[in-house]
Design a protein around this motif. Structure first.
Motif, PDB file in Angstrom:
ATOM      1  N   PRO A  28      -8.706 107.227 -19.330  1.00  0.00           N
ATOM      2  CA  PRO A  28      -9.453 108.465 -19.600  1.00  0.00           C
ATOM      3  C   PRO A  28      -9.627 109.369 -18.388  1.00  0.00           C
ATOM      4  CG  PRO A  28     -10.962 106.615 -19.422  1.00  0.00           C
ATOM      5  CD  PRO A  28      -9.581 106.042 -19.361  1.00  0.00           C
ATOM      6  N   LEU A  29      -9.457 108.812 -17.181  1.00  0.00           N
ATOM      7  CA  LEU A  29      -9.736 109.598 -15.978  1.00  0.00           C
ATOM      8  C   LEU A  29      -8.494 110.221 -15.345  1.00  0.00           C
ATOM      9  CD1 LEU A  29     -12.450 107.379 -14.249  1.00  0.00           C
ATOM     10  CD2 LEU A  29     -12.759 109.446 -15.602  1.00  0.00           C
ATOM     11  N   LEU A  30      -7.315 109.928 -15.887  1.00  0.00           N
ATOM     12  CA  LEU A  30      -6.092 110.486 -15.299  1.00  0.00           C
ATOM     13  C   LEU A  30      -6.150 112.009 -15.211  1.00  0.00           C
ATOM     14  CD1 LEU A  30      -3.112 110.838 -14.509  1.00  0.00           C
ATOM     15  CD2 LEU A  30      -2.600 110.807 -16.952  1.00  0.00           C
ATOM     16  N   PHE A  31      -6.399 112.675 -16.319  1.00  0.00           N
ATOM     17  CA  PHE A  31      -6.313 114.129 -16.340  1.00  0.00           C
ATOM     18  C   PHE A  31      -7.367 114.802 -15.455  1.00  0.00           C
ATOM     19  CE2 PHE A  31      -4.097 113.066 -20.365  1.00  0.00           C
ATOM     20  CZ  PHE A  31      -2.866 113.611 -20.036  1.00  0.00           C
ATOM     21  N   PRO A  32      -8.641 114.348 -15.465  1.00  0.00           N
ATOM     22  CA  PRO A  32      -9.591 114.942 -14.523  1.00  0.00           C
ATOM     23  C   PRO A  32      -9.176 114.780 -13.059  1.00  0.00           C
ATOM     24  CG  PRO A  32     -10.756 113.709 -16.215  1.00  0.00           C
ATOM     25  CD  PRO A  32      -9.303 113.403 -16.393  1.00  0.00           C
ATOM     26  N   VAL A  33      -8.668 113.599 -12.692  1.00  0.00           N
ATOM     27  CA  VAL A  33      -8.280 113.364 -11.299  1.00  0.00           C
ATOM     28  C   VAL A  33      -7.015 114.146 -10.948  1.00  0.00           C
ATOM     29  CG1 VAL A  33      -7.509 111.618  -9.640  1.00  0.00           C
ATOM     30  CG2 VAL A  33      -9.445 111.136 -11.150  1.00  0.00           C
ATOM     31  N   ALA A  34      -6.057 114.230 -11.888  1.00  0.00           N
ATOM     32  CA  ALA A  34      -4.850 115.031 -11.641  1.00  0.00           C
ATOM     33  C   ALA A  34      -5.220 116.503 -11.470  1.00  0.00           C
ATOM     34  CB  ALA A  34      -3.859 114.853 -12.786  1.00  0.00           C
ATOM     35  N   TRP A  35      -6.195 116.980 -12.242  1.00  0.00           N
ATOM     36  CA  TRP A  35      -6.678 118.351 -12.088  1.00  0.00           C
ATOM     37  C   TRP A  35      -7.326 118.542 -10.712  1.00  0.00           C
ATOM     38  CZ3 TRP A  35     -11.639 120.407 -11.438  1.00  0.00           C
ATOM     39  CH2 TRP A  35     -11.749 121.789 -11.611  1.00  0.00           C
ATOM     40  N   LEU A  36      -8.118 117.569 -10.280  1.00  0.00           N
ATOM     41  CA  LEU A  36      -8.735 117.648  -8.945  1.00  0.00           C
ATOM     42  C   LEU A  36      -7.677 117.649  -7.844  1.00  0.00           C
ATOM     43  CD1 LEU A  36     -11.803 115.228  -9.266  1.00  0.00           C
ATOM     44  CD2 LEU A  36     -11.873 117.689  -8.835  1.00  0.00           C
ATOM     45  N   LEU A  37      -6.611 116.860  -8.032  1.00  0.00           N
ATOM     46  CA  LEU A  37      -5.539 116.829  -7.042  1.00  0.00           C
ATOM     47  C   LEU A  37      -4.910 118.207  -6.887  1.00  0.00           C
ATOM     48  CD1 LEU A  37      -3.593 115.345  -5.137  1.00  0.00           C
ATOM     49  CD2 LEU A  37      -2.258 114.675  -7.148  1.00  0.00           C
ATOM     50  N   ASP A  38      -4.686 118.896  -8.000  1.00  0.00           N
ATOM     51  CA  ASP A  38      -4.098 120.239  -7.939  1.00  0.00           C
ATOM     52  C   ASP A  38      -5.067 121.266  -7.376  1.00  0.00           C
ATOM     53  OD1 ASP A  38      -1.578 119.581  -8.900  1.00  0.00           O
ATOM     54  OD2 ASP A  38      -2.200 119.724 -10.988  1.00  0.00           O
ATOM     55  N   LYS A  39      -6.365 121.118  -7.685  1.00  0.00           N
ATOM     56  CA  LYS A  39      -7.347 122.113  -7.259  1.00  0.00           C
ATOM     57  C   LYS A  39      -7.891 121.858  -5.854  1.00  0.00           C
ATOM     58  CE  LYS A  39      -7.283 124.610 -10.966  1.00  0.00           C
ATOM     59  NZ  LYS A  39      -6.758 125.994 -10.918  1.00  0.00           N
ATOM     60  N   LYS A  40      -8.151 120.585  -5.524  1.00  0.00           N
ATOM     61  CA  LYS A  40      -8.802 120.244  -4.253  1.00  0.00           C
ATOM     62  C   LYS A  40      -7.825 119.749  -3.191  1.00  0.00           C
ATOM     63  CE  LYS A  40     -13.014 121.027  -5.722  1.00  0.00           C
ATOM     64  NZ  LYS A  40     -13.873 122.099  -5.139  1.00  0.00           N
TER      65      LYS A  40
ATOM     66  N   ALA B 294       9.735 112.770 -10.787  1.00  0.00           N
ATOM     67  CA  ALA B 294       9.643 113.982  -9.970  1.00  0.00           C
ATOM     68  C   ALA B 294      10.896 114.843 -10.117  1.00  0.00           C
ATOM     69  CB  ALA B 294       9.429 113.604  -8.500  1.00  0.00           C
ATOM     70  N   GLU B 295      12.061 114.205 -10.241  1.00  0.00           N
ATOM     71  CA  GLU B 295      13.311 114.939 -10.430  1.00  0.00           C
ATOM     72  C   GLU B 295      13.361 115.606 -11.803  1.00  0.00           C
ATOM     73  OE1 GLU B 295      15.766 115.596  -8.450  1.00  0.00           O
ATOM     74  OE2 GLU B 295      15.119 114.442  -6.714  1.00  0.00           O
ATOM     75  N   LEU B 296      12.964 114.870 -12.833  1.00  0.00           N
ATOM     76  CA  LEU B 296      13.059 115.380 -14.205  1.00  0.00           C
ATOM     77  C   LEU B 296      12.065 116.497 -14.485  1.00  0.00           C
ATOM     78  CD1 LEU B 296      13.398 112.019 -16.199  1.00  0.00           C
ATOM     79  CD2 LEU B 296      15.223 113.656 -15.713  1.00  0.00           C
ATOM     80  N   THR B 297      10.945 116.545 -13.729  1.00  0.00           N
ATOM     81  CA  THR B 297       9.859 117.467 -14.070  1.00  0.00           C
ATOM     82  C   THR B 297       9.646 118.572 -13.047  1.00  0.00           C
ATOM     83  OG1 THR B 297       8.217 116.038 -12.980  1.00  0.00           O
ATOM     84  CG2 THR B 297       8.647 115.654 -15.329  1.00  0.00           C
ATOM     85  N   TYR B 298      10.432 118.614 -11.957  1.00  0.00           N
ATOM     86  CA  TYR B 298      10.270 119.680 -10.963  1.00  0.00           C
ATOM     87  C   TYR B 298      10.308 121.048 -11.656  1.00  0.00           C
ATOM     88  CZ  TYR B 298      11.287 122.715  -6.995  1.00  0.00           C
ATOM     89  OH  TYR B 298      11.236 123.714  -6.063  1.00  0.00           O
ATOM     90  N   PRO B 299       9.421 122.004 -11.289  1.00  0.00           N
ATOM     91  CA  PRO B 299       8.479 122.016 -10.160  1.00  0.00           C
ATOM     92  C   PRO B 299       7.045 121.634 -10.541  1.00  0.00           C
ATOM     93  CG  PRO B 299       8.703 124.223 -11.012  1.00  0.00           C
ATOM     94  CD  PRO B 299       9.534 123.334 -11.906  1.00  0.00           C
ATOM     95  N   GLU B 300       6.853 120.877 -11.611  1.00  0.00           N
ATOM     96  CA  GLU B 300       5.498 120.468 -11.984  1.00  0.00           C
ATOM     97  C   GLU B 300       4.924 119.514 -10.929  1.00  0.00           C
ATOM     98  OE1 GLU B 300       4.455 122.169 -14.332  1.00  0.00           O
ATOM     99  OE2 GLU B 300       6.333 122.794 -15.273  1.00  0.00           O
ATOM    100  N   SER B 301       3.591 119.401 -10.929  1.00  0.00           N
ATOM    101  CA  SER B 301       2.919 118.564  -9.942  1.00  0.00           C
ATOM    102  C   SER B 301       3.334 117.100 -10.053  1.00  0.00           C
ATOM    103  CB  SER B 301       1.402 118.672 -10.128  1.00  0.00           C
ATOM    104  OG  SER B 301       0.727 117.679  -9.388  1.00  0.00           O
ATOM    105  N   GLU B 302       3.687 116.504  -8.908  1.00  0.00           N
ATOM    106  CA  GLU B 302       4.055 115.081  -8.897  1.00  0.00           C
ATOM    107  C   GLU B 302       2.874 114.199  -9.272  1.00  0.00           C
ATOM    108  OE1 GLU B 302       6.580 117.312  -5.962  1.00  0.00           O
ATOM    109  OE2 GLU B 302       4.413 117.070  -6.263  1.00  0.00           O
ATOM    110  N   GLY B 303       1.649 114.664  -8.942  1.00  0.00           N
ATOM    111  CA  GLY B 303       0.468 113.881  -9.304  1.00  0.00           C
ATOM    112  C   GLY B 303       0.298 113.760 -10.814  1.00  0.00           C
TER     113      GLY B 303
END
Length: 451
Positions: A84-96, A375-384
């Motif tokens: 349940p915490l993946l998306f909040p933490v991934a959002w924090l990684l992109d923002k913070k 990371a290769e398949l999804t570039y340029p999306e966030s690796e986190g």
């Protein structure tokens, strides 16, 4: 003073793929190795706390007076918390950014270790559960970072090797978690002696975790002054207003190749989680009183897997053969699991060591390859975000496989439980064959070299 190492290409033009025109000097900094080593170290400490109970499951069952299934849940709490915490933490990684996530992960890891010190009496099992849940929260801030750190700090010719080294820390922590607890905590009947030995392990863990948190505060940086690769320069040149986290998730969920990888990664790593959690029970069932050797077998799995991960990372940096390497390692993981299944009950511990080492070389070596392929398949999306989705799949399958295999072992024996895992590894190998090698990050580097 930071020492700079030019890559030989002083500038990058960011005009491809609809990204606004930009120019950035591409350089590598020696500090990248310090950042990588520090991350690997606190990841190691967190992974140690994940498996420290499972490696001596029978001892903690007796000390706390709970069932083996209750001790298994201490391991599975890591998996449940992550989902349940993946998306909040991934959002924090992109923002913070990376530094905030590193501080949060290392702080929670230290906090959980100190809480466990309050559970040194048999009736205080709930306190141990609380400490383990806090460590599980820390894991959410750790598990998806290897590919992000590799991309932000390392050049295109070393990014896969760097990701493999970042995953090293987690794997080495599991290895230490298999090796140290059986050595430090003997299987004795005296509760006072058992309490003393457990307290030493708890104190040492808390001390190391606290020291690493202090080092993160002092040393860990957000990113280098200059991007390390053309692909990273393109991402950094993108205006912040253009990025939408929700849209990024939606794009990932419409990427068919990535969706296939999510499932296949979850099947493989979920099998590894189940195998790690239940290894002590498997070995003790066939070799009673061999708690120390059960830990050494776990250590063998991880150490051989670390060698496999490093070799695979170097191979990927040189060949960029992501699809072929992923499929080959997946098939060999299946072969290794089959061999391990039919040799576990032969009565020869040295055979178990050999077959477990073979299994670990491929199954554990698969982890960084999955991150880098994503990371290769999804570039340029966030690796986190991409790594986080892979890890959610792994946690879901890990919980299901741990519970399922545990129940099968209780009713039908270890061979039936291991064949249960083999069937899913076979399914994953077949699905991997259908993933197309759409290497977008490599394409971005090539296009900008030409321009």
């Amino acid at each position: 003073m930071v020492v700079q190492e030019p890559t030989g290409a002083p500038s990058v033009s960011a005009g491809a793929g609809g990204v606004g025109a930009a120019s950035a000097e591409v350089r590598l900094f020696r500090r990248r190795w310090v950042v990588l080593l520090l991350f690997s170290s606190y990841s190691l400490c967190n992974a140690f706390q994940w498996i420290q109970y499972g490696s001596i499951n029978n001892i903690f069952v007796r000390f706390y007076g709970v069932t083996a299934f209750a001790i298994d849940w201490l391991s599975m709490s890591y998996m449940i918390t992550y989902i349940p915490l993946l998306f909040p933490v991934a959002w924090l990684l992109d923002k913070k950014g990376l530094r905030f996530i590193a501080l949060a992960g290392s702080a929670l890891n230290a906090m959980g270790a100190w809480v466990k010190l309050g559970s040194l009496k048999p009736q205080l099992f709930p306190i141990t559960v609380l400490g383990q849940v806090i460590c599980a929260l820390a894991q959410v801030f750790i598990l998806g970072m290897p590919s992000r750190i590799a991309s932000v700090w390392f050049g295109s010719r070393e990014v896969s090797t760097a990701c493999a080294i970042a995953v090293f820390g987690n794997q080495l922590g599991i290895a230490v978690g298999f090796l140290v607890p059986p050595v430090m905590i003997p299987n004795v009947e005296d509760v006072e002696k058992l309490t003393y030995h457990i307290s030493i392990m708890y104190f040492m863990t808390a001390g190391v975790a606290s020291a690493l948190f202090i080092l993160v505060i002092i040393v860990f940086q957000e990113k280098p002054p200059n991007p390390p690769s053309r692909a990273q320069a393109l991402i950094q040149s993108r205006p912040t207003a253009e990025y939408s986290y929700v849209q990024s998730i939606l794009r990932l969920l419409h990427n068919t190749n990535f969706l296939l990888l999510i499932v296949t990664y979850g099947l493989n790593v979920g099998c590894f989680y189940a195998l790690s959690t239940l290894l002590n029970r498997m070995v003790i069932q066939h070799y009673p009183g061999e708690e120390v050797n059960a830990g050494r077998i776990g250590l063998t799995i991880i150490l051989s897997g670390m060698a496999g991960a490093l070799i695979s990372g170097i191979w990927l940096d040189r060949t960029k053969a992501y699809k072929q390497t992923t499929l080959a390692i997946y098939i060999m993981s299946l072969v290794g699991m089959i061999v391990y299944t039919f040799t576990l009950s032969l009565g020869y511990l040295w055979v178990v060591f050999v077959t477990a080492g073979m299994l670990g070389f491929f199954m554990t070596g698969y982890l960084p390859i999955g991150f880098e392929f994503a990371a290769e398949l999804t570039y340029p999306e966030s690796e986190g975000t991409s790594s986080g989705l892979l890890n959610v799949s792994a946690q879901i399958f890990g919980i299901a496989f741990t519970i399922g295999q545990g129940q099968i072992m209780d009713h039908f024996g270890t061979k039936a439980g291991n064949l249960f895992l083999c069937s899913f590894l076979f399914l994953g190998a077949v699905m991997t064959a259908f993933i197309k090698a759409d290497l977008r990050r490599q394409q971005a580097n090539l296009e900008n070299e030409q321009t």
